[in-house]
Design an enzyme around this catalytic site. Structure first.
Site, mmCIF file in Angstrom:
data_model
loop_
_atom_site.group_PDB
_atom_site.id
_atom_site.type_symbol
_atom_site.label_atom_id
_atom_site.label_comp_id
_atom_site.label_asym_id
_atom_site.label_seq_id
_atom_site.Cartn_x
_atom_site.Cartn_y
_atom_site.Cartn_z
ATOM 1 N N ASP A 106 47.571 77.018 5.583
ATOM 2 C CA ASP A 106 47.159 77.665 6.833
ATOM 3 C C ASP A 106 47.488 79.156 6.857
ATOM 4 O O ASP A 106 47.561 79.758 7.936
ATOM 5 C CB ASP A 106 47.791 76.989 8.052
ATOM 6 C CG ASP A 106 47.286 75.575 8.256
ATOM 7 O OD1 ASP A 106 46.153 75.290 7.833
ATOM 8 O OD2 ASP A 106 48.021 74.748 8.820
ATOM 9 N N ASP A 143 40.899 73.487 4.581
ATOM 10 C CA ASP A 143 40.970 74.923 4.911
ATOM 11 C C ASP A 143 41.411 75.817 3.761
ATOM 12 O O ASP A 143 41.280 77.045 3.856
ATOM 13 C CB ASP A 143 41.901 75.192 6.108
ATOM 14 C CG ASP A 143 41.448 74.516 7.386
ATOM 15 O OD1 ASP A 143 40.309 74.028 7.424
ATOM 16 O OD2 ASP A 143 42.236 74.475 8.348
ATOM 17 N N ASP A 281 46.377 69.512 17.628
ATOM 18 C CA ASP A 281 46.224 70.616 16.672
ATOM 19 C C ASP A 281 47.440 71.535 16.656
ATOM 20 O O ASP A 281 47.528 72.411 15.795
ATOM 21 C CB ASP A 281 44.988 71.456 17.035
ATOM 22 C CG ASP A 281 43.702 70.678 16.874
ATOM 23 O OD1 ASP A 281 43.573 69.950 15.881
ATOM 24 O OD2 ASP A 281 42.832 70.790 17.757
#
Length: 320
Positions: A106, A143, A281
């Site tokens: 992330d 991601d 989230d």
């Protein structure tokens, strides 16, 4: 004007030469692991645990009764894997795992994910050893490829991890992001640099809320540029499409998407629930946890068009 035309011609020639100098990409044969497969239903999810502790209310069953991927986010998650493997074998079901441990996960720095590349590859090797001869679908690092902190070093690390798991006989799907994040060409270039040659394909819309139709169109373009690889679409929370402003962190407007299927009748090999619906989230949108949120689960169910009206109404009452 003549100089500009000449420069354009020279640039085109140089670009063509550069493409010609690239070695051809050789892809692993497709084996289509989802064709005719039964998806594993994990009864030990956080949502299921909450339901058992609260009298197994009917309204949460659209989530707890639906197959979902299993996330591996740290070394401790591999400790439970032998029990999961046995449960999948007892169901004669295809196990879908998600690796989510790449360093700088992330783009959050050294404190997120594996501490360094060597630790990450050791973890990947431990995953392969734990699975042994039990073949699994493994979705690689949501991601990581689409992220702003993607680098050549990350590409090399992902490629090595992908090749190691592919050599162990598993079915790999690298995460490509979603239609609002990267152009198809850039996504394809990053997938190739990250080892999709050894994989079955890629995933789209993981943990996001882009529509299935938009995801399918975008993925088809990416597939054309990556050896016609298969793709999977995460439909877990895209029932209402993207929320206003493409808000991603626990938006108020969201709903369950269509249930998982290995025969979607579209370009995809499967539609899956990769993100586990109801799990937050993060610390945003009124949530103070990364775990299961009954309030968010109720919102997702109340806004799911395929859920029976009585359960939607009960979920709506819970949300209120």
């Amino acid at each position: 004007m003549k100089l500009a035309i000449l420069l354009a011609i020279v640039a085109a020639v140089l670009a063509a030469c550069a493409r010609a100098d690239r070695p051809p990409v050789t892809y692993a044969p497709l084996v289509h692991p989802f064709k005719g497969a039964n998806l594993f239903h994990d009864i030990e999810t956080a949502a299921a645990a909450w339901a058992r502790a609260n009298g197994d209310p009917d309204w949460v069953k659209p989530i707890t009764d639906t197959p979902q991927a299993i996330w591996l986010t740290a070394p401790r998650d591999l400790d439970r894997l032998p029990a999961v493997i046995r449960a999948a074998a007892s169901q004669r079901a295809l196990l879908v795992l998600v690796t989510y441990y790449v360093p700088n996960r992330d783009c959050a720095g050294a404190a997120s994910g594996a501490p360094d590349p060597d630790s990450y590859l050791a973890w990947i090797d431990r995953l392969a050893d734990t699975l042994g001869t039990n073949k699994a679908v493994i979705i690689m690092e949501p991601d990581a490829i689409a992220a702003d902190c993607y680098t050549d070093a990350r590409a090399q690390l992902l490629r090595e991890a992908t090749y190691r798991l592919a050599r162990a006989g598993h079915h790999l799907y690298l995460d490509a992001g979603h239609p609002k994040w990267r152009q198809p060409g850039q996504a394809a270039e990053r997938l190739i640099a990250s080892g999709i040659q050894a994989a079955q394909g890629f995933t789209v819309n993981v943990s996001n809320r882009q529509t299935t139709a938009d995801s399918d169109v975008w993925a088809r373009e990416v597939s054309k540029m990556t050896g016609d690889r298969e793709f999977l679409i995460d439909t877990s929370r895209n029932g209402l499409g993207p929320p206003p402003g493409d808000e991603w962190c626990n938006p108020a407007r969201q709903g369950l998407g269509e249930r998982p299927t290995t025969d979607p009748g579209t370009g995809a090999a499967a539609h899956l629930w990769v993100k586990r619906p109801g799990e937050s989230d993060g610390h945003c949108g009124g949530e103070s946890t990364f775990g299961f949120s009954p309030r968010q689960a109720a919102t997702l169910i109340a806004n799911a068009q395929w859920v029976p009206e009585n359960l939607r109404r009960r979920a709506g009452n819970e949300r209120a």
